[in-house]
Design a protein around this motif. Structure first.
Motif, PDB file in Angstrom:
ATOM      1  N   PRO A 109     -63.337  30.289  69.395  1.00  0.00           N
ATOM      2  CA  PRO A 109     -62.024  30.270  70.063  1.00  0.00           C
ATOM      3  C   PRO A 109     -61.639  28.886  70.568  1.00  0.00           C
ATOM      4  CG  PRO A 109     -63.316  32.164  70.781  1.00  0.00           C
ATOM      5  CD  PRO A 109     -64.229  31.306  69.967  1.00  0.00           C
ATOM      6  N   TRP A 110     -62.614  28.136  71.129  1.00  0.00           N
ATOM      7  CA  TRP A 110     -62.278  26.813  71.657  1.00  0.00           C
ATOM      8  C   TRP A 110     -61.962  25.809  70.553  1.00  0.00           C
ATOM      9  CZ3 TRP A 110     -66.719  29.544  72.824  1.00  0.00           C
ATOM     10  CH2 TRP A 110     -67.862  29.225  72.071  1.00  0.00           C
ATOM     11  N   GLU A 111     -62.511  26.017  69.347  1.00  0.00           N
ATOM     12  CA  GLU A 111     -62.180  25.129  68.231  1.00  0.00           C
ATOM     13  C   GLU A 111     -60.727  25.317  67.810  1.00  0.00           C
ATOM     14  OE1 GLU A 111     -66.424  24.520  65.904  1.00  0.00           O
ATOM     15  OE2 GLU A 111     -65.328  26.401  65.590  1.00  0.00           O
ATOM     16  N   LEU A 112     -60.248  26.552  67.915  1.00  0.00           N
ATOM     17  CA  LEU A 112     -58.833  26.803  67.630  1.00  0.00           C
ATOM     18  C   LEU A 112     -57.952  26.263  68.747  1.00  0.00           C
ATOM     19  CD1 LEU A 112     -58.828  30.480  66.253  1.00  0.00           C
ATOM     20  CD2 LEU A 112     -58.435  28.390  64.964  1.00  0.00           C
ATOM     21  N   ALA A 113     -58.320  26.536  69.981  1.00  0.00           N
ATOM     22  CA  ALA A 113     -57.471  26.159  71.113  1.00  0.00           C
ATOM     23  C   ALA A 113     -57.437  24.654  71.344  1.00  0.00           C
ATOM     24  CB  ALA A 113     -57.954  26.874  72.376  1.00  0.00           C
ATOM     25  N   LEU A 114     -58.590  24.017  71.283  1.00  0.00           N
ATOM     26  CA  LEU A 114     -58.677  22.591  71.613  1.00  0.00           C
ATOM     27  C   LEU A 114     -58.582  21.690  70.393  1.00  0.00           C
ATOM     28  CD1 LEU A 114     -61.595  22.820  74.210  1.00  0.00           C
ATOM     29  CD2 LEU A 114     -59.126  22.907  74.624  1.00  0.00           C
ATOM     30  N   GLY A 115     -58.809  22.244  69.214  1.00  0.00           N
ATOM     31  CA  GLY A 115     -58.805  21.425  68.007  1.00  0.00           C
ATOM     32  C   GLY A 115     -60.096  20.642  67.880  1.00  0.00           C
ATOM     33  N   GLY A 116     -60.225  19.934  66.788  1.00  0.00           N
ATOM     34  CA  GLY A 116     -61.416  19.128  66.586  1.00  0.00           C
ATOM     35  C   GLY A 116     -61.872  19.174  65.140  1.00  0.00           C
ATOM     36  N   GLU A 117     -62.985  18.521  64.893  1.00  0.00           N
ATOM     37  CA  GLU A 117     -63.509  18.427  63.539  1.00  0.00           C
ATOM     38  C   GLU A 117     -64.653  19.422  63.350  1.00  0.00           C
ATOM     39  OE1 GLU A 117     -65.728  14.853  61.781  1.00  0.00           O
ATOM     40  OE2 GLU A 117     -63.637  14.477  61.192  1.00  0.00           O
ATOM     41  N   VAL A 118     -64.593  20.188  62.250  1.00  0.00           N
ATOM     42  CA  VAL A 118     -65.656  21.146  61.943  1.00  0.00           C
ATOM     43  C   VAL A 118     -66.177  20.862  60.533  1.00  0.00           C
ATOM     44  CG1 VAL A 118     -64.694  22.930  63.443  1.00  0.00           C
ATOM     45  CG2 VAL A 118     -64.047  22.873  61.037  1.00  0.00           C
ATOM     46  N   GLU A 119     -67.454  21.133  60.338  1.00  0.00           N
ATOM     47  CA  GLU A 119     -68.064  20.950  59.021  1.00  0.00           C
ATOM     48  C   GLU A 119     -68.014  22.279  58.262  1.00  0.00           C
ATOM     49  OE1 GLU A 119     -71.892  18.524  57.825  1.00  0.00           O
ATOM     50  OE2 GLU A 119     -72.485  20.613  58.209  1.00  0.00           O
TER      51      GLU A 119
END
Length: 311
Positions: free
Chosen positions: A229-239
């Motif tokens: 959820p925080w990757e969606l809300a805050l954004g960022g780089e994912v592998e």
């Protein structure tokens, strides 16, 4: 001896064109081929289909078969014997070298008795190339990105010294070229049915092994990517591990589950390379500890978020 309705075997009308007969044959042989079918009687069905196609795809045999049934209402399974004068005008008497050499018909009493009288004409005709065979091969999506070599097992027909057809199992190494797509056919020259003038070809239809994260549309690939959820809300780089390897992807802040990210040129390779679409799918951490439940309670209290508002 029981009468065989070859049109019924292939599921076509008696007025079917050559193309309709060929299409019906290819569809059935893909369904019942022993290498891919899970039907208990797949091998017997394949032999029946081959026998029917061997007659209906041959102009002379089909004419003779149709002439026999003209004026009679023969039904599949009905007791049958060819009339005494059957075969007149087709060259030669009963028996002969061509009596049991039909495509897929060597094991059929009906076939052998019905076409024994065509032997004389067959001896005068030029040698014929064997029929083409059709099967399917299932590969992983990754195979089309790099190319691969796979081994398949086939039930193949061969002729013995008495010109009778028998079947045996053999393994065949197949090169999977880079960039193949679902439904594409690979032609393997000389790997089909045997014939006096040489064997036919084998056509292998490409199928992709099902995968719970991938969906394929032509050369485009759709891949589901689990995110927190925080990757969606805050954004960022994912592998992300894609069919062509690992890649770092930027998730825009404020994304929602279901958002689609397009990676150009990372679909199935080819002259017109496809694209890879990443479908973001939120995965919630489980509330299996006191600390986790406390964090969820804090979120519920502080954020006061109602996902059904305005619905």
């Amino acid at each position: 001896m029981e009468y065989k309705d070859y049109y019924q075997t292939l599921g076509v009308a008696k007025t079917a064109s050559d193309d309709e007969i060929k299409k019906a044959y290819r569809k059935l042989v893909r369904k019942y081929h022993p290498d891919v079918s899970k039907e208990a009687d797949a091998q017997a069905k394949t032999q029946e289909i081959n026998e029917a196609y061997g007659v209906l795809s041959d102009a002379e045999k089909r004419t003779a078969y149709d002439d026999l049934g003209r004026g009679h209402q023969y039904r599949a399974g009905q007791e049958f014997r060819p009339p005494p004068d059957w075969g007149r005008g087709f060259g030669g008497g009963a028996g002969g070298p061509g009596a049991s050499a039909g495509f897929g018909g060597a094991d059929s009493d009906f076939f052998a008795d019905l076409f024994a009288n065509l032997g004389g004409r067959r001896r005068q005709a030029p040698p014929q190339r064997g029929e083409d065979s059709h099967a399917s091969i299932t590969i992983d999506l990754a195979d089309t990105y790099t190319g691969a070599t796979r081994t398949i097992s086939l039930t193949v027909a061969e002729r013995d010294a008495q010109d009778r057809i028998f079947t045996r199992e053999r393994n065949l190494s197949v090169n999977i070229p880079k960039g193949v797509t679902a439904g594409q056919q690979l032609r393997l020259s000389g790997q089909g049915q045997p014939g006096a003038a040489g064997p036919g070809d084998l056509y292998l239809e490409i199928q992709f092994r099902p995968h719970n994260r991938y969906r394929i549309d032509g050369r485009d690939v759709y891949q589901t990517v689990p995110v927190a959820p925080w990757e969606l809300a805050l954004g960022g780089e994912v592998e992300v591990t894609t069919p062509s390897g690992k890649v770092n992807v930027t998730v825009p802040a404020g994304s929602q589950s279901g958002r689609k990210l397009r990676l150009r040129g990372r679909g199935i390779p080819g002259k017109e390379v496809g694209d890879l679409y990443l479908l973001l799918e939120v995965v919630l951490p489980p509330a299996t500890s006191d600390k986790a439940r406390e964090l969820y309670q804090t979120m519920a209290r502080e954020m006061a978020f109602n996902p059904r508002a305005g619905g």
